[in-house]
Each structure stands twice: as C-alpha cells, then as structure tokens.
Design an enzyme around this catalytic site. Structure first.
Site, mmCIF file in Angstrom:
data_model
loop_
_atom_site.group_PDB
_atom_site.id
_atom_site.type_symbol
_atom_site.label_atom_id
_atom_site.label_comp_id
_atom_site.label_asym_id
_atom_site.label_seq_id
_atom_site.Cartn_x
_atom_site.Cartn_y
_atom_site.Cartn_z
ATOM 1 N N GLU A 140 0.856 -1.202 0.000
ATOM 2 C CA GLU A 140 0.000 0.000 0.000
ATOM 3 C C GLU A 140 0.887 1.245 0.000
ATOM 4 O O GLU A 140 2.091 1.144 0.282
ATOM 5 C CB GLU A 140 -0.887 0.007 1.255
ATOM 6 C CG GLU A 140 -1.854 -1.159 1.306
ATOM 7 C CD GLU A 140 -2.748 -1.123 2.551
ATOM 8 O OE1 GLU A 140 -2.671 -0.133 3.322
ATOM 9 O OE2 GLU A 140 -3.508 -2.082 2.741
ATOM 10 N N PRO A 141 0.301 2.408 -0.251
ATOM 11 C CA PRO A 141 1.123 3.625 -0.228
ATOM 12 C C PRO A 141 1.856 3.801 1.109
ATOM 13 O O PRO A 141 2.960 4.341 1.146
ATOM 14 C CB PRO A 141 0.106 4.748 -0.452
ATOM 15 C CG PRO A 141 -0.995 4.095 -1.218
ATOM 16 C CD PRO A 141 -1.073 2.681 -0.707
ATOM 17 N N GLY A 144 5.598 -1.139 2.560
ATOM 18 C CA GLY A 144 6.007 -2.157 1.592
ATOM 19 C C GLY A 144 6.475 -3.378 2.346
ATOM 20 O O GLY A 144 5.808 -4.401 2.400
ATOM 21 N N SER A 145 7.627 -3.231 3.002
ATOM 22 C CA SER A 145 8.209 -4.390 3.690
ATOM 23 C C SER A 145 7.377 -4.858 4.880
ATOM 24 O O SER A 145 7.223 -6.056 5.104
ATOM 25 C CB SER A 145 9.614 -4.038 4.184
ATOM 26 O OG SER A 145 10.449 -3.804 3.088
ATOM 27 N N ASP A 260 6.316 -19.079 2.108
ATOM 28 C CA ASP A 260 7.236 -20.219 2.194
ATOM 29 C C ASP A 260 7.226 -21.009 0.884
ATOM 30 O O ASP A 260 8.187 -21.691 0.549
ATOM 31 C CB ASP A 260 6.845 -21.151 3.354
ATOM 32 C CG ASP A 260 6.962 -20.436 4.692
ATOM 33 O OD1 ASP A 260 7.624 -19.383 4.743
ATOM 34 O OD2 ASP A 260 6.378 -20.927 5.673
ATOM 35 N N ARG A 263 8.492 -17.931 -2.196
ATOM 36 C CA ARG A 263 9.876 -17.419 -2.220
ATOM 37 C C ARG A 263 10.811 -18.332 -3.013
ATOM 38 O O ARG A 263 11.638 -17.827 -3.788
ATOM 39 C CB ARG A 263 10.389 -17.176 -0.799
ATOM 40 C CG ARG A 263 9.845 -15.874 -0.284
ATOM 41 C CD ARG A 263 10.229 -15.490 1.110
ATOM 42 N NE ARG A 263 9.655 -14.173 1.376
ATOM 43 C CZ ARG A 263 9.348 -13.717 2.566
ATOM 44 N NH1 ARG A 263 9.563 -14.440 3.641
ATOM 45 N NH2 ARG A 263 8.817 -12.517 2.700
ATOM 46 N N GLU A 386 8.434 -9.860 -3.075
ATOM 47 C CA GLU A 386 8.355 -11.068 -2.230
ATOM 48 C C GLU A 386 9.325 -10.964 -1.050
ATOM 49 O O GLU A 386 9.816 -11.981 -0.557
ATOM 50 C CB GLU A 386 8.659 -12.330 -3.037
ATOM 51 C CG GLU A 386 7.543 -12.759 -3.974
ATOM 52 C CD GLU A 386 6.341 -13.319 -3.227
ATOM 53 O OE1 GLU A 386 5.294 -12.644 -3.267
ATOM 54 O OE2 GLU A 386 6.431 -14.390 -2.622
ATOM 55 N N THR A 388 12.341 -7.957 0.409
ATOM 56 C CA THR A 388 13.640 -7.455 -0.081
ATOM 57 C C THR A 388 14.790 -8.276 0.507
ATOM 58 O O THR A 388 14.607 -9.061 1.446
ATOM 59 C CB THR A 388 13.858 -5.990 0.353
ATOM 60 O OG1 THR A 388 13.912 -5.949 1.787
ATOM 61 C CG2 THR A 388 12.751 -5.072 -0.151
HETATM 62 C C1 LIG Z 1 7.931 -4.110 -10.197
HETATM 63 C C2 LIG Z 1 7.331 -4.376 -8.854
HETATM 64 C C3 LIG Z 1 6.367 -5.356 -8.712
HETATM 65 C C4 LIG Z 1 5.774 -5.579 -7.474
HETATM 66 N N1 LIG Z 1 4.772 -6.515 -7.370
HETATM 67 C C5 LIG Z 1 4.074 -6.610 -6.214
HETATM 68 C C6 LIG Z 1 2.906 -7.422 -6.133
HETATM 69 O O1 LIG Z 1 2.544 -8.137 -7.076
HETATM 70 N N2 LIG Z 1 2.181 -7.384 -4.990
HETATM 71 C C7 LIG Z 1 2.541 -6.621 -3.927
HETATM 72 O O2 LIG Z 1 1.834 -6.624 -2.926
HETATM 73 N N3 LIG Z 1 3.660 -5.859 -3.960
HETATM 74 C C8 LIG Z 1 4.425 -5.823 -5.076
HETATM 75 N N4 LIG Z 1 5.529 -5.016 -5.141
HETATM 76 C C9 LIG Z 1 5.933 -4.256 -3.973
HETATM 77 C C10 LIG Z 1 7.152 -4.871 -3.299
HETATM 78 O O3 LIG Z 1 6.806 -6.076 -2.667
HETATM 79 C C11 LIG Z 1 7.692 -3.815 -2.326
HETATM 80 O O4 LIG Z 1 8.287 -2.804 -3.119
HETATM 81 C C12 LIG Z 1 8.699 -4.379 -1.371
HETATM 82 O O5 LIG Z 1 8.051 -5.180 -0.430
HETATM 83 C C13 LIG Z 1 9.477 -3.301 -0.634
HETATM 84 O O6 LIG Z 1 8.630 -2.357 -0.097
HETATM 85 P P1 LIG Z 1 8.891 -0.779 -0.311
HETATM 86 O O7 LIG Z 1 9.139 -0.594 -1.760
HETATM 87 O O8 LIG Z 1 7.812 -0.017 0.323
HETATM 88 O O9 LIG Z 1 10.246 -0.525 0.446
HETATM 89 P P2 LIG Z 1 10.435 -0.242 1.997
HETATM 90 O O10 LIG Z 1 9.759 -1.256 2.828
HETATM 91 O O11 LIG Z 1 10.126 1.196 2.255
HETATM 92 O O12 LIG Z 1 12.001 -0.452 2.122
HETATM 93 C C14 LIG Z 1 12.964 0.470 1.604
HETATM 94 C C15 LIG Z 1 14.342 -0.101 1.892
HETATM 95 O O13 LIG Z 1 14.508 -0.269 3.325
HETATM 96 C C16 LIG Z 1 14.834 -1.621 3.622
HETATM 97 N N5 LIG Z 1 14.172 -2.017 4.872
HETATM 98 C C17 LIG Z 1 12.857 -1.951 5.183
HETATM 99 N N6 LIG Z 1 12.621 -2.434 6.421
HETATM 100 C C18 LIG Z 1 13.828 -2.797 6.909
HETATM 101 C C19 LIG Z 1 14.261 -3.373 8.139
HETATM 102 N N7 LIG Z 1 13.410 -3.655 9.118
HETATM 103 N N8 LIG Z 1 15.585 -3.626 8.285
HETATM 104 C C20 LIG Z 1 16.484 -3.331 7.295
HETATM 105 N N9 LIG Z 1 16.121 -2.799 6.116
HETATM 106 C C21 LIG Z 1 14.822 -2.543 5.922
HETATM 107 C C22 LIG Z 1 14.285 -2.414 2.446
HETATM 108 O O14 LIG Z 1 14.966 -3.642 2.308
HETATM 109 C C23 LIG Z 1 14.552 -1.484 1.275
HETATM 110 O O15 LIG Z 1 15.871 -1.615 0.853
HETATM 111 C C24 LIG Z 1 6.178 -4.816 -6.353
HETATM 112 C C25 LIG Z 1 7.178 -3.854 -6.488
HETATM 113 C C26 LIG Z 1 7.748 -3.620 -7.710
HETATM 114 C C27 LIG Z 1 8.794 -2.544 -7.829
#
Ligand SMILES: Cc1cc2nc3c(=O)[nH]c(=O)nc-3n(C[C@H](O)[C@H](O)[C@H](O)COP(=O)(O)OP(=O)(O)OC[C@H]3O[C@@H](n4cnc5c(N)ncnc54)[C@H](O)[C@@H]3O)c2cc1C
Length: 409
Positions: A140-141, A144-145, A260, A263, A386, A388
């Site tokens: 969602e906006p 992500g993680s 599980d 991935r 899936e 990072t």
């Molecule tokens: C092309 C594409 C396709 C996608 N497809 C899907 C999909 O089909 N369905 C879906 O739901 N999502 C999808 N996503 C979203 C994707 O799963 C998220 O982008 C991803 O989970 C990371 O979230 P974020 O981009 O908000 O990064 P953030 O969570 O904001 O993270 C930014 C950085 O901080 C790091 N970070 C975050 N938390 C921690 C922590 N606790 N400790 C250390 N480092 C941390 C991350 O590793 C990353 O490097 C897609 C994204 C892209 C770009």
C-alpha cells in the site's frame, strides 16, 4: 534423509520443454515487449493454454499452481523423499526465466495470486478460483516491507465483505481476472486481523487506476488498484475468519505461510536469469579466446575466466539453496528459514552476476545489441519483491537467533 543434486529424471521432459519455450518463444520477443512497455505479449496466450492442459491432465499442478502442498499422495509422508509439484514448478520457472523474467510474470493464470490460492484455498475455493488469473495485492502507499501495516479494510455485512483501500505495485494487476487482496478485519487487533480475499476484477468498486513505468521487467504490468465499497461474498476469504489474539498471531502466520511456497519460486526466477547471463558471457569469452579451466586455481587464469569461476560458484550456491527450500516444501517440512535464505542469496546473486556480465562484455554488454543490459535491469526486482534482500536477512537472523519479530526488527 539425503537430497539428490541431479535434476529428477521425471522432470527432464518438462525442463526441456521450458527451455525450448524460453529459446523459441520468449527470447525472440524479449526486446520487442521490453520496448513496448504495457503492451500485452499476445504470444503468451497459447502457452498459457498449454500449461492449463498440463494441469488439467492430472500432472499434479505445475507453474504457479504447483505450490499446493498436497497431503493426499503419501499419508503422513514419514520417510518419504519425493520431488513433487513445487520442484517441477521451480525447475520449469528457472528455465523459462532463462528466456525472459517479464514474460513469466505476464503468463496468464500463473500469477502470485494463483500461487496464494493454490497454497491456502480450501477445495471449494480452488474449484471456483483455480482457473482464474490472479494477482497478489499486499503493498500500500503507507508500507512495503512491513506487511503487518495493512490499512485496507474488510467489513463484514451479512454474507459479504466490503473492501475499501488502495493497493500499489500489483504485478499483473491490470491484466489479471482477480486479485488476492490483503485487508484487515479490525485495525485495532493488529496483524492477527489481516486476511486475504479473492476479489474478481469485474466486481463493482474494483478499479485499475494506473500502470507504472519501470527500470526492468517492462513487459510485466504493475498496477495501482483502488477498492471502493467493493462487495464480495464472505466465502472469498482465504483461510479462517477467526481473529486470534495478537500475541498468538496465527491468523497472520497463515497468510505469511504463502511466502514459504512462493519465495523458492522467485529464487528460481533469479537463478534462471543469472544463468542466462552466465551462458551468454561464456560464449563471449570463448569467442574472445578466453578459456575457463575448472581444474586450475582461478588466480592462475585470465582475469575474465577467474571472474566467471567466481560467478559460477555463487550461482551454484543460489541454485542449491533454491532446490533445498523447494524440496522441503514438497516434503512438507517447515522451510521458512531455507526459503528466505534461497531468496536472499538468489536475488543478490542474480543482481551481481547480470551486472558483472555487462561489465565483462564492455560496451557490447551495455548496448541493446545483446540482452545482457536487459537482464541486468530485469534481475533487480527479484531482490525487491516477495521480501527485499534486507527483509530476508532479517527473517534468517530471527530464525537462527530464535528471536520474535518484536525482538529483532
Ligand atoms: C515491479 C514491482 C512489482 C511488485 N509486485 C508486487 C505485487 O505483485 N504485490 C505486492 O503486494 N507488492 C508488489 N511489489 C511491492 C514490493 O513487494 C515492495 O516494493 C517491497 O516489499 C518493498 O517495499 P517498499 O518498496 O515499500 O520498500 P520499503 O519497505 O520502504 O524499504 C525500503 C528499503 O529499506 C529496507 N528495509 C525496510 N525495512 C527494513 C528493516 N526492518 N531492516 C532493514 N532494512 C529494511 C528495504 O529492504 C529497502 O531496501 C512490487 C514492487 C515492484 C517494484
């Protein structure tokens, strides 16, 4: 119990077919659809029908649907050592991604939502949704993680749920027939109240808002979806409707279990694209008269040959971790640790190898005269979605150190 490192004989034909598809179907159209971002590769329709046929033909599920943990085949599985549909899915996805990752992500009825449905749907739901093309909407906006931060809501109303919220970066979100949406039943109850729901895309209130422009996997559409008073039958919820205590969090653990199984699939994609770059650079090295000798130490060889040997060793480690986590899924062993290890290693390795191959090939590697530059762009996403790289490492650390998500974040 031991693990054999050879490709199981029973999958040789499937692997060979996937390699042929990669060579004869994906590679020739790879550049075209990379340039024509958002245009659907119509060549995939026939292939998707073929895979449907294989699934219907009682081959036990392949592609995204192969991740179902079948409990019917061998009782409690004690002492069994089998390679099942998880293994056939991962091996064929590796080969297909040797051709083109974006094509694999654009394959009708092979979405991550299909894998989620195959993993956790009950038999009645599998009957209703098993033939749909389903994408997966978690992000969602606002997050992500940290998927426990879901704000999209699902409110019970009679025999229905009403979904409201916005989902971003949904792979195949524009093209799929349905979307598996993560929503909360009650924001005050934390992660235990997060459930997943199958929402057919033609449901009133479900809208595709826009498509992203991206660095790589451009043939794959990535959509923003909005749900406004979107009413779906209560029976579309995957898993149990109970909200456990937040401390117990078993409801959330249920939806997390999907990962599980998925991935290792994404790790397999990374292994496939990395292999493509390795094979291409090997040909270029041979053409340039550089010989790679496996019987001599790397430091006695041409610098490019030494680099190749190092990349191959890394690739092998990623490959074996991927097979291990997949084999565990087939044998119904808890594999969260191994699935995250495989995803972390394979994602990182694919990014390193594809970029290193661009470097070794010089200007040819950077130009659009080869697919090396495209693979370097395509591989990055495999280390992001899936979970990072950093999130996988966090999961591995928690498992190894026996810490909860509250203790190590
Ligand atoms: C092309 C594409 C396709 C996608 N497809 C899907 C999909 O089909 N369905 C879906 O739901 N999502 C999808 N996503 C979203 C994707 O799963 C998220 O982008 C991803 O989970 C990371 O979230 P974020 O981009 O908000 O990064 P953030 O969570 O904001 O993270 C930014 C950085 O901080 C790091 N970070 C975050 N938390 C921690 C922590 N606790 N400790 C250390 N480092 C941390 C991350 O590793 C990353 O490097 C897609 C994204 C892209 C770009």
């Amino acid at each position: 119990m031991s693990i054999s490192l050879e490709t199981p004989k029973k999958f040789a034909l499937l692997v060979n077919q996937a390699h042929q598809v990669a060579t004869e179907v994906f590679r020739p159209i790879s550049r075209k659809y990379d340039q024509a971002e958002h245009e659907y590769p119509k060549e995939l329709d026939m292939l998707a029908a073929l895979i449907d046929g294989m699934n219907d033909g009682g081959e036990g599920g392949t592609g995204a649907r192969g991740v179902r943990r079948d409990t019917s085949q061998d009782g409690d599985n004690k002492g069994a050592n089998r390679n099942g549909t998880n293994m056939s899915s991962v091996l064929s996805i590796m080969e297909a991604c040797w051709g083109d990752v974006a094509m694999v992500l654009s394959m009708p009825r092979q979405g991550l939502g299909d894998a989620a449905i195959a993993s956790v749907a009950n038999d009645e739901q599998l009957e209703r949704f098993g033939r749909l093309w389903a994408s997966m909407a978690i992000t969602e906006p606002g997050f992500g993680s940290d998927s426990s931060k879901v704000t999209t809501t699902a409110v019970r109303d009679g025999d229905d749920y009403i979904i409201n919220g916005e989902k971003i970066f949904v792979t195949a979100g524009g093209r799929s027939d349905a979307v598996v949406v993560w929503a909360t039943l009650d924001k005050s109850k934390g992660r235990a109240a997060i459930k997943s729901f199958v929402v057919p895309k033609d449901t009133p209130g479900c809208e595709v808002e826009r498509l992203e422009h991206k660095l790589g996997i451009r043939a794959s559409d990535t959509a923003t979806l909005r749900f406004t008073d979107c009413r779906i039958p209560a029976a579309n919820m995957l898993g149990s409707p109970d909200i456990e205590d937040d401390n117990g969090s078993s409801g959330f653990a249920g939806v997390m279990q999907t990962f599980d199984n998925t991935r290792p699939l994404v790790a397999g994609m990374a292994v496939g694209v990395a292999r493509a770059a390795l094979d291409e650079i090997e040909d270029l090295l041979t053409e340039a008269g550089v010989e790679v000798d496996y019987d001599r130490p790397a430091y006695t060889q041409h610098a490019a040959a030494a680099a190749y040997l190092q990349m191959e060793a890394d690739w092998e480690a990623a490959y074996l971790l991927t097979l291990e986590s997949t084999w565990m899924a087939d044998n119904r062993k808890p594999n969260s640790l191994q699935a995250s290890m495989a995803k972390a290693k394979a994602g990182r390795t694919a990014v390193d190898i594809t970029l290193r191959c661009v470097e070794l090939a010089g200007s040819f590697g950077y130009s659009e005269n080869s697919l090396l530059e495209k693979w370097a762009r395509d591989s990055k996403i495999l280390d992001i979605f899936e979970g990072t790289q950093q999130i996988q490492q966090l999961i591995v650390a928690r498992r190894l150190l026996n810490k909860t998500s509250a203790e190590l974040k």
